[in-house]
Enzyme design. Structure first.
Site, mmCIF file in Angstrom:
data_model
loop_
_atom_site.group_PDB
_atom_site.id
_atom_site.type_symbol
_atom_site.label_atom_id
_atom_site.label_comp_id
_atom_site.label_asym_id
_atom_site.label_seq_id
_atom_site.Cartn_x
_atom_site.Cartn_y
_atom_site.Cartn_z
ATOM 1 N N CYS A 413 0.803 -1.217 0.000
ATOM 2 C CA CYS A 413 0.000 0.000 0.000
ATOM 3 C C CYS A 413 0.842 1.275 0.000
ATOM 4 O O CYS A 413 0.423 2.290 -0.538
ATOM 5 C CB CYS A 413 -0.986 -0.002 1.140
ATOM 6 S SG CYS A 413 -0.247 -0.400 2.713
ATOM 7 N N HIS A 457 -1.747 0.547 6.993
ATOM 8 C CA HIS A 457 -2.168 0.903 5.638
ATOM 9 C C HIS A 457 -1.759 2.337 5.353
ATOM 10 O O HIS A 457 -1.495 3.113 6.278
ATOM 11 C CB HIS A 457 -3.699 0.752 5.549
ATOM 12 C CG HIS A 457 -4.224 0.797 4.160
ATOM 13 N ND1 HIS A 457 -3.727 0.013 3.150
ATOM 14 C CD2 HIS A 457 -5.229 1.531 3.605
ATOM 15 C CE1 HIS A 457 -4.390 0.255 2.033
ATOM 16 N NE2 HIS A 457 -5.315 1.189 2.291
ATOM 17 N N ASP A 473 -8.346 5.917 -1.894
ATOM 18 C CA ASP A 473 -7.458 4.798 -1.575
ATOM 19 C C ASP A 473 -7.071 4.090 -2.862
ATOM 20 O O ASP A 473 -7.829 3.284 -3.393
ATOM 21 C CB ASP A 473 -8.164 3.831 -0.607
ATOM 22 C CG ASP A 473 -7.192 2.781 -0.094
ATOM 23 O OD1 ASP A 473 -6.081 2.671 -0.654
ATOM 24 O OD2 ASP A 473 -7.548 2.076 0.862
#
Lengths: 656, 321
Positions: A413, A457, A473
């Site tokens: 991520c 994350h 995201d």
């Protein structure tokens, strides 16, 4: 008083093989957890010293001379200095304590030395709690305590079987529990620390940091360590909405994103929001000052502060488990306030990095009417990019974003968010990286969400005029399953996941849920018992505004009552004389009150005959009592019927 | 001054909770059991203080739990130590007489009176320092023998005995004093020496004593209580209503008199008594009949254990200090 040696004096009683075995067993339990942390040579040295002492005890050989022990001590301390460059930090201090336990054991001749080793064990127990205060650790140390106390009982009763000493030790510990409980709950707690802690006091705490470079989060995601737990009033939000906001990263140097300066501002709650969640968080210590909250926080925890970029920070680094209450809304209304300085900062990029990504962004800029169209194109680009999501991203060179987007096409991520924010800034849209946690494991047993380091994350926020900062995201765009169902489904099979996240471990997970429900209670009620909770408890039992004075008064009152109970218990166990004796005693008392004292030399037969002669009216009963007593006391058997008869006769005897 | 104070019954009673000496079984009531921490106890307390400060400083919850649990163990140990002694009943048995220079064997019974055992109880005889450690079993009594050195003849009183225990953890020391009514008779130290010369006024002349011959009848004399019935002159008794005993020449040792006067005054009282005691033993071993004369005391001749004991007792208590 007299020069005669005192047989109970510990300095005169030599240790036995049993004493040594008990001490070494206790030392092994309390020192074992440190073995992995200490340098290997020291672990070996301490073990060798324990073994050496046991061997000498078994052979009944003389102990090593003092100069040899001093030599070993000096060499080991030099080694520790070489290893840590200090002697009084936390870890070197503990390592030294372990060394001393071995040295002291090697000069243990009498029970006085042995008692010092036992006290050293207590200190070694508490050093284990620096690292873990889990239930298993507490149980192990409780076991060690039982061994130590049993061994200490053995010091004062060397001839007694170990089993009896174990029973005594268990009884002592059982008797100690009520007092310990009262002390634990009522001893006035003060907020530590009392003085500065050693520099390395919080070394080795895992968690997010204030910067992010390729690989940072992927490494963190391999850890099963718990970051925090959240308990919701009512239904928790669904997995895809569980974004726990942490540090916001602004400044990029081509490789690493950094937090930079943050400004504390008065808290402003976001407007609107139908999806409102009320919950409490129990945060594990991470040695940083930020607190995690579900986006977007609609309230602030007590004493916490709020930054301009939406971070919640504690007054100081979180060094012990901390609990706070929060309200969050997951669908805040747009907040269009803008700060020109912030927006300029959110567009800054280092010169001369990632030419291909820059070119792509400029192409988007040229072909779009506005920021929101650029954003839409970017998301679409990521969705169709076929970039793989992996915990084992390939190493990247200087132009990390280019290599990720166009060459390796595989990343975690931090790669996604870093590349996305880079592209946005290059296309002229203000953007920033937000790190935190996403998801978390809902325990079906107690409905508590556990968030681990493996849920770490990173995502992005972009600023659109009129709509404010929006969460985007890119990982979700490229790999929707990561957000929908968590890390385990998102990474390809065969990659090393933390054990508990593997799908085939379902049964293990359900066991884990039960365990974690217990652990949570433990954390909240045992480990999280602090001055605040003490005040709450005092208020709950009706002590308003409890301060140290009223707590101490209550403490001593209850302790006093407990001591009285304990003393009463110790008296209760007096063995009562048997009923025959009691009846006879009462008989003698009755006659004595009448003036018929039994002479010390007078046997029961003579006495009852004399009494019968002087009290003719009660003659029959007295004679029968004498007969019964003789038969019961000196006869072979004592039938209950006769005992009852004796007691009845004595009771009904009238001598007036 | 303190010694004088202690000698006063009322003061002793106030201080110890009893008036010595005590008769019968002595029960150690709570008032009589004292308890203080030992050095290890103070060290333990100091360790707890350090653990507490560490727990506060590092905010270690389980550190608090450990510290408080140990504090509870300390409190429980205090009660356990006191109860190891409290309500113990002490009684004394008979102490057999011994000779000066030996040890008087005082027999004491420690009755636990409780359903649990009482391990590691020290008894110390304060005057002599004689001591021993014993365990008292559950609901039963322990019998111990306290060997008290007997330096001088006469009655030896047991005096004050301290009972002490540090069980179970050695953190506390509980103790109590008792002074049971118990005494032991101490005979004079017997001096090994040649048998006494026969005294001039002994019932048997020296010449006859030397003329041996077991059963030569030599005459009659008045009956004495210790005479064997076999020697009674029954025919003579039938004639004269008077009990008469036949005497034989060979019975030379029969009327040996152990006389204080035989010993020179230069020896001093104790040495004369020692020598007499030695004679008593020699005479007894030889199976002789012997009597003893001390100023103001006369024991007519006899034999056997009881006779020997009464002679030795007379010696032990002669002008007893």
């Amino acid at each position: 008083m007299s020069p005669v040696p005192h047989p109970l004096a510990p300095e005169l009683r030599a240790v036995s093989a049993r004493d040594l075995a008990g001490l070494v067993a206790a030392l092994l339990i309390v020192a074992a957890p440190h073995a992995a942390r200490a340098p290997w040579w020291l672990t070996g040295l301490v073990l060798a010293m324990y073994g050496w002492r046991v061997l000498l005890g078994m052979l009944q050989a003389p102990l090593p001379p003092r100069w040899l022990l001093l030599l070993v001590a000096a060499a080991a301390m030099a080694g520790i200095w070489a290893e840590y460059h200090m002697l009084f930090g936390r870890t070197p201090g503990i390592v030294l304590l372990g060394l001393f336990s071995g040295l002291k054991l090697l000069e243990t001749r009498t029970h006085r030395d042995a008692a010092v080793v036992a006290l050293l064990c207590f200190f070694l127990i508490i050093t284990n709690f620096f690292y873990t205060q889990s239930i298993p650790a507490a149980l192990a140390m409780g076991g060690a305590l039982l061994v130590i106390v049993t061994t200490m009982v053995g010091f004062s009763a060397p001839q007694r079987p170990s089993r009896a000493n174990l029973r005594t030790a268990s009884l002592l510990l059982a008797h100690a529990v009520p007092a310990a409980l009262v002390l634990f709950l009522l001893f006035p707690r003060v907020q530590g620390p009392l003085w500065g802690l050693p520099q390395d006091a919080y070394a080795g705490v895992t968690g997010l940091s204030d910067n992010m470079s390729p690989g940072t989060l992927a490494r963190l995601a391999l850890s099963d360590t718990i970051a925090f737990r959240a308990e919701f009033e009512g239904e928790p939000p669904p997995q895809r909405l569980r974004y726990w906001r942490g540090p916001v990263l602004w400044d990029f140097d081509g490789r690493t994103w950094r937090m930079g300066a943050t400004e504390i501002v008065p808290f402003r709650a976001p407007a609107g929001g139908d999806a409102r969640y009320r919950y409490s968080v129990v945060l594990e210590p991470h040695n940083r000052d930020w607190l995690f909250a579900l986006e977007s926080a609609a309230s602030l925890p007590e004493r916490a502060r709020f930054t301009a970029d939406g971070q919640i920070v504690a007054p100081r680094a979180v060094r012990e488990r901390q609990r706070y209450d929060l309200v969050s809304i997951t669908d805040p209304a747009p907040d269009s306030r803008e700060d020109p300085e912030d927006l300029r900062r959110a567009l800054r990029l280092p010169e001369g990095f990632n030419p291909r990504a820059t070119a792509l962004a400029e192409e988007w800029r040229r072909g779009s009417g506005g920021d929101s169209q650029i954003l839409a194109r970017a998301i679409e680009w990521f969705r169709s990019s076929r970039i793989a999501y992996t915990l084992e991203p390939p190493l990247l060179g200087r132009d990390s974003v280019d290599e990720f987007l166009f060459d390796s096409k595989a990343g975690f991520c931090e790669h996604f968010s870093s590349a996305f924010v880079f592209l946005m800034r290059a296309a002229g849209v203000p953007a920033r990286v937000v790190t935190g946690y996403q998801g978390g494991d809902l325990n079906p047993v107690d409905r508590i969400i556990t968030v681990r380091q493996s849920d770490a994350h990173a995502w992005a926020e972009v600023y659109l005029r009129g709509r404010g900062w929006l969460r985007v995201d890119p990982t979700a765009a490229a790999v929707p399953s990561r957000i929908e169902s968590g890390l385990a489904r998102a990474v390809p099979e065969g990659e090393a996941l933390p054990l508990m996240m593997r799908p085939e471990m379902r049964w293990l997970r359900s066991l884990r849920y039960d365990w974690e429900a217990i652990t949570h209670k433990w954390n909240v009620w045992v480990l999280g018992y602090d001055p605040q909770r003490q005040r709450d408890l005092a208020a709950f039992v009706g002590m308003r505004d409890a301060d140290w004075r009223s707590l101490t008064a209550a403490l001593f009152t209850i302790l006093g009552v407990l001591m009285v109970l304990l003393i009463a218990w110790s008296l209760r166990q007096l063995s009562r004389p048997d009923p025959v004796q009691r009846a006879w005693h009462r008989f003698c008392q009755k006659l004595g009150a009448r003036g018929l004292e039994r002479a010390p030399c007078e046997g029961p037969r003579d006495f009852s005959e004399r009494a019968a002669r002087s009290l003719p009216r009660a003659r029959g009963a007295i004679q029968r009592i004498g007969e019964l007593y003789l038969a019961l006391r000196y006869g072979a058997e004592s039938p209950p019927a006769k005992i009852d008869e004796l007691r009845r006769l004595v009771r009904e005897l009238r001598v007036t | 001054m303190i010694r004088n104070l202690l000698a006063r019954p009322r003061f002793a009673n106030w201080l110890y909770g009893f008036t010595p000496p005590e008769r019968g079984a002595i029960v150690l009531g709570h008032r009589r059991v004292y308890i203080v921490p030992t050095r290890l106890g103070w060290l333990f307390g100091a360790a707890l203080a350090i653990l507490l400060v560490g727990s506060i400083n590092y905010a270690i919850s389980l550190g608090f739990a450990l510290t408080f649990l140990l504090a509870g163990v300390g409190l429980a140990a205090m009660v356990h130590t006191a109860r190891n002694l409290a309500r113990l009943a002490i009684s004394v048995g008979r102490a057999e007489p011994v000779y000066a220079g030996e040890s008087a064997q005082f027999r004491l019974y420690l009755d636990g009176r409780v359903r649990y055992e009482r391990p590691a109880i020290l008894l110390r005889h304060l005057a002599s320092g004689a001591q021993l450690v014993t365990d008292v079993p559950a609901a039963a009594a322990a019998e111990v023998v306290l060997a008290v050195p007997a330096a001088r003849r006469g009655w030896l009183r047991l005096g004050r005995v301290m009972l002490e225990t540090r069980f179970p953890l050695g953190l506390f020391r509980a103790w109590s004093y008792v002074e049971p009514e118990a005494r032991c008779l101490i005979y004079p130290r017997p001096e090994r020496s040649a048998m006494p010369p026969l005294s001039a006024d002994s019932g048997v002349g020296a010449a006859r004593a030397q003329a041996s011959g077991n059963d030569d009848f030599s005459g009659l004399r008045g009956y004495q209580h210790s005479d064997s019935p076999r020697h009674v002159a029954w025919k003579a008794v039938a004639r004269s209503d008077e009990m008469l005993t036949k005497q034989f020449c060979g019975d030379a040792a029969a009327d040996l008199w152990l006389d204080w006067q035989l010993l020179s005054a230069e020896l001093g009282i104790e040495q004369r008594l020692s020598r007499l005691a030695g004679w008593v033993l020699s005479a007894d071993r030889a199976g002789a009949r012997y009597g003893m004369r001390l100023p103001g005391v006369s024991i007519s001749p006899g034999r056997g254990d009881a006779h020997r004991a009464s002679c030795l007792q007379a010696l032990a208590l002669y002008e007893a200090p």
